[in-house]
Scaffold this active site. Structure first.
Site, PDB file in Angstrom:
ATOM      1  N   CYS A 133       1.275  -1.442   0.026  1.00  0.00           N
ATOM      2  CA  CYS A 133      -0.148  -0.016  -0.473  1.00  0.00           C
ATOM      3  C   CYS A 133       0.937   1.164   0.071  1.00  0.00           C
ATOM      4  O   CYS A 133       0.372   2.251  -0.602  1.00  0.00           O
ATOM      5  CB  CYS A 133      -0.792   0.508   0.927  1.00  0.00           C
ATOM      6  SG  CYS A 133      -2.333  -1.837   1.628  1.00  0.00           S
ATOM      7  N   HIS A 144      -3.112   7.434   2.301  1.00  0.00           N
ATOM      8  CA  HIS A 144      -3.303   5.398   2.234  1.00  0.00           C
ATOM      9  C   HIS A 144      -5.094   5.517   1.762  1.00  0.00           C
ATOM     10  O   HIS A 144      -5.053   6.088   4.100  1.00  0.00           O
ATOM     11  CB  HIS A 144      -2.591   4.908   2.355  1.00  0.00           C
ATOM     12  CG  HIS A 144      -3.024   3.372   1.919  1.00  0.00           C
ATOM     13  ND1 HIS A 144      -4.113   3.129   0.946  1.00  0.00           N
ATOM     14  CD2 HIS A 144      -3.616   2.143   2.961  1.00  0.00           C
ATOM     15  CE1 HIS A 144      -3.781   1.975   0.815  1.00  0.00           C
ATOM     16  NE2 HIS A 144      -4.117   1.273   1.719  1.00  0.00           N
ATOM     17  N   ASN A 196     -10.680  -0.075  -0.061  1.00  0.00           N
ATOM     18  CA  ASN A 196      -9.062   0.252  -0.002  1.00  0.00           C
ATOM     19  C   ASN A 196      -8.257  -0.261  -1.461  1.00  0.00           C
ATOM     20  O   ASN A 196      -8.119  -2.054  -1.794  1.00  0.00           O
ATOM     21  CB  ASN A 196      -8.441  -0.588   1.048  1.00  0.00           C
ATOM     22  CG  ASN A 196      -6.881  -0.331   1.706  1.00  0.00           C
ATOM     23  OD1 ASN A 196      -5.946   0.009   0.235  1.00  0.00           O
ATOM     24  ND2 ASN A 196      -6.041  -1.295   2.120  1.00  0.00           N
TER      25      ASN A 196
HETATM   26  N1  ACO Z   1     -18.935  -8.358   8.538  1.00  0.00           N
HETATM   27  C1  ACO Z   1     -19.479  -8.230  10.188  1.00  0.00           C
HETATM   28  N2  ACO Z   1     -18.951  -9.456  11.188  1.00  0.00           N
HETATM   29  C2  ACO Z   1     -17.802  -8.952  11.056  1.00  0.00           C
HETATM   30  C3  ACO Z   1     -17.172  -8.709  10.018  1.00  0.00           C
HETATM   31  C4  ACO Z   1     -17.481  -8.137   8.672  1.00  0.00           C
HETATM   32  N3  ACO Z   1     -17.060  -8.364   7.638  1.00  0.00           N
HETATM   33  N4  ACO Z   1     -15.641  -9.424  10.167  1.00  0.00           N
HETATM   34  C5  ACO Z   1     -15.517  -9.466  10.898  1.00  0.00           C
HETATM   35  N5  ACO Z   1     -16.190  -8.708  11.830  1.00  0.00           N
HETATM   36  C6  ACO Z   1     -16.902  -9.820  12.824  1.00  0.00           C
HETATM   37  C7  ACO Z   1     -16.012 -10.632  14.019  1.00  0.00           C
HETATM   38  O1  ACO Z   1     -16.003 -11.662  13.914  1.00  0.00           O
HETATM   39  C8  ACO Z   1     -16.077 -10.217  15.287  1.00  0.00           C
HETATM   40  O2  ACO Z   1     -17.071 -11.121  15.448  1.00  0.00           O
HETATM   41  P1  ACO Z   1     -16.922 -11.660  17.435  1.00  0.00           P
HETATM   42  O3  ACO Z   1     -16.752 -10.312  18.486  1.00  0.00           O
HETATM   43  O4  ACO Z   1     -17.982 -11.813  17.204  1.00  0.00           O
HETATM   44  O5  ACO Z   1     -15.481 -12.702  17.478  1.00  0.00           O
HETATM   45  C9  ACO Z   1     -16.302  -8.336  14.796  1.00  0.00           C
HETATM   46  O6  ACO Z   1     -16.662  -8.776  13.941  1.00  0.00           O
HETATM   47  C10 ACO Z   1     -15.214  -7.656  15.697  1.00  0.00           C
HETATM   48  O7  ACO Z   1     -13.867  -7.421  14.954  1.00  0.00           O
HETATM   49  P2  ACO Z   1     -12.641  -7.618  15.270  1.00  0.00           P
HETATM   50  O8  ACO Z   1     -11.541  -8.156  14.166  1.00  0.00           O
HETATM   51  O9  ACO Z   1     -12.411  -7.176  16.210  1.00  0.00           O
HETATM   52  O10 ACO Z   1     -12.978  -6.408  14.846  1.00  0.00           O
HETATM   53  P3  ACO Z   1     -12.269  -4.404  14.361  1.00  0.00           P
HETATM   54  O11 ACO Z   1     -12.435  -3.298  15.381  1.00  0.00           O
HETATM   55  O12 ACO Z   1     -10.705  -4.700  14.909  1.00  0.00           O
HETATM   56  O13 ACO Z   1     -12.788  -4.329  12.565  1.00  0.00           O
HETATM   57  C11 ACO Z   1     -10.738  -3.742  11.134  1.00  0.00           C
HETATM   58  C12 ACO Z   1     -11.438  -5.131  11.485  1.00  0.00           C
HETATM   59  C13 ACO Z   1     -11.834  -3.179  10.313  1.00  0.00           C
HETATM   60  C14 ACO Z   1      -9.991  -5.005   9.868  1.00  0.00           C
HETATM   61  C15 ACO Z   1      -9.790  -3.533  12.050  1.00  0.00           C
HETATM   62  O14 ACO Z   1      -9.177  -3.699  12.855  1.00  0.00           O
HETATM   63  C16 ACO Z   1      -9.099  -2.499  11.188  1.00  0.00           C
HETATM   64  O15 ACO Z   1      -9.663  -1.685  10.293  1.00  0.00           O
HETATM   65  N6  ACO Z   1      -7.691  -2.424  10.996  1.00  0.00           N
HETATM   66  C17 ACO Z   1      -6.774  -1.840  10.352  1.00  0.00           C
HETATM   67  C18 ACO Z   1      -6.202  -2.529   8.677  1.00  0.00           C
HETATM   68  C19 ACO Z   1      -6.799  -2.482   7.692  1.00  0.00           C
HETATM   69  O16 ACO Z   1      -7.125  -1.137   7.669  1.00  0.00           O
HETATM   70  N7  ACO Z   1      -6.627  -2.789   6.563  1.00  0.00           N
HETATM   71  C20 ACO Z   1      -6.171  -1.996   5.262  1.00  0.00           C
HETATM   72  C21 ACO Z   1      -5.025  -3.074   5.128  1.00  0.00           C
HETATM   73  S1  ACO Z   1      -3.988  -2.540   5.778  1.00  0.00           S
HETATM   74  C22 ACO Z   1      -3.596  -1.347   4.820  1.00  0.00           C
HETATM   75  O17 ACO Z   1      -3.769  -1.014   3.563  1.00  0.00           O
HETATM   76  C23 ACO Z   1      -2.632  -1.039   5.367  1.00  0.00           C
END
Ligand code: ACO
Length: 325
Positions: free
Chosen positions: A119, A252, A282
């Site tokens: 990225c 980004h 993204n």
């Molecule tokens: N739809 C519904 N529920 C979901 C989904 C989905 N698509 N994905 C996960 N869940 C559920 C999980 O199973 C979990 O359920 P549980 O509590 O019953 O176990 C719950 O949602 C919470 O999951 P978490 O992983 O804790 O959610 P979080 O608040 O951390 O959000 C996310 C996840 C959006 C990926 C977050 O961690 C994030 O934004 N991270 C940054 C990563 C990023 O942006 N990456 C992009 C690529 S990297 C880059 O470009 C630099």
């Protein structure tokens, strides 16, 4: 006299197929994968993304964006003497996407190569092109970020497949006595390789390992917000500027919460941040040039303004480019 590199044209391309969160949720439901518009919007800010058609490869998207950037600059492909493509989703293992773009544009001869920093790919590519222009080894560079991340997603993993989209963005960078790029700052730390990776690879004519994206979302989140503030401050310090001098932050486009948190740390209001993650998802190395071109074409970004471009991605890699548009 110092030679600067200046952006003289921008362009971008999004594939025709657009899926809203509801469209994607309906497709995933057919495979027994549950998600919702509410969950995706609340956690990421994403509302829609584009996916390339089966016949479209990374170089097709990159070439479309490049053509638009050349048009905006009023140049023809043969005026270009350097092509760099930031991508992690090339058409083939080799040759590079950049050589294919060169051929599709109907030109030949100038150096053309890909740069893989996930990225952060566009920020890395812009930095290399700027250095080559400053050194006198290039005068007019096409710098492109292009990705087809839909090809490396696991559509059974709802924690990752809802986050990404396909697209391409490009700029034409020209040698100039006027700024131009003011400062650049690049970093990497390979100890974080496992928190965001595609572990599968070509081996003896087959694929060894799982060739789909794996991510520890919370680890990525924590790392991203820290390094994005640090690199922005490093570029500002190199140019003897402060956060108050930034007219537009073009980060980004990974996740609206990461972008808002970075803007807050730099004391920038939401009105100073270019946001396209809601419409594009993204798009990895394509996200910054796509956002830049969007804000140039809708008139928000004006000549003479100071732009902070910054990215973070797998590796981990991160960096920023501070420039006068
Ligand atoms: N739809 C519904 N529920 C979901 C989904 C989905 N698509 N994905 C996960 N869940 C559920 C999980 O199973 C979990 O359920 P549980 O509590 O019953 O176990 C719950 O949602 C919470 O999951 P978490 O992983 O804790 O959610 P979080 O608040 O951390 O959000 C996310 C996840 C959006 C990926 C977050 O961690 C994030 O934004 N991270 C940054 C990563 C990023 O942006 N990456 C992009 C690529 S990297 C880059 O470009 C630099």
């Amino acid at each position: 006299m110092r030679i600067y590199s200046r952006i003289i044209g921008t362009g971008s391309y999004l594939p025709e197929k657009r899926l809203t969160n509801a469209d994607l949720a309906a497709e995933l439901a057919q495979q027994g994968v549950e998600t919702s518009d509410d969950w995706i919007v609340e956690r990421t800010g994403i509302r829609a993304r584009h996916f390339a058609a089966d016949h479209q490869a990374c170089s097709d998207l990159a070439t479309e964006a490049a053509r638009k950037a050349l048009d905006a600059a009023g140049l023809a492909a043969h005026d270009i003497d350097l092509i760099i493509v930031g991508t992690s989703t090339p058409d083939m293992v080799f040759p590079s996407v950049a050589t294919m773009v060169q051929h599709k544009l109907g030109t030949a001869g100038c150096p053309a190569f890909d740069l893989q920093a996930v990225c952060s790919g566009f920020i890395y590519a812009l930095t290399v092109a700027d250095a080559m222009i400053q050194s006198g080894s290039a005068k007019r560079a096409l710098v492109i970020g292009a990705e087809v991340f839909s090809r490396i997603l696991d559509f059974k993993d709802r924690t990752t497949c809802v986050l990404f989209g396909d697209g391409a963005g490009a700029v034409v960078l020209e040698a100039s006595g006027e700024p131009g790029v003011l400062a650049t700052d690049l970093h990497a730390d390979g100890k974080y390789k496992d928190i965001l990776c595609v572990p599968g690879h070509v081996n003896r004519g087959g694929i060894l390992g799982d060739p789909v994206l794996k991510m520890d979302g919370q680890a990525v989140f924590k790392l991203a917000v820290g390094v994005l503030e640090e690199t922005a401050r490093a570029s500002l310090a190199k140019a003897n500027l402060t956060d108050a001098d930034i007219d537009w932050l073009i980060p980004h486009q990974a996740n609206i919460r990461i972008m808002q948190s970075t803007a807050k740390k730099l004391k920038l209001g939401p009105d100073k941040v270019v946001v396209t993650v809601d419409q594009h998802g993204n798009t990895s190395a394509a996200s910054i040039p796509l956002a830049l071109d969007t804000a140039v074409r809708d008139g928000r970004i004006q000549r003479g303004q100071t732009l902070m471009l910054e990215g973070v991605g797998g590796g981990f890699t991160w960096g920023s480019v501070l420039l006068r548009y």
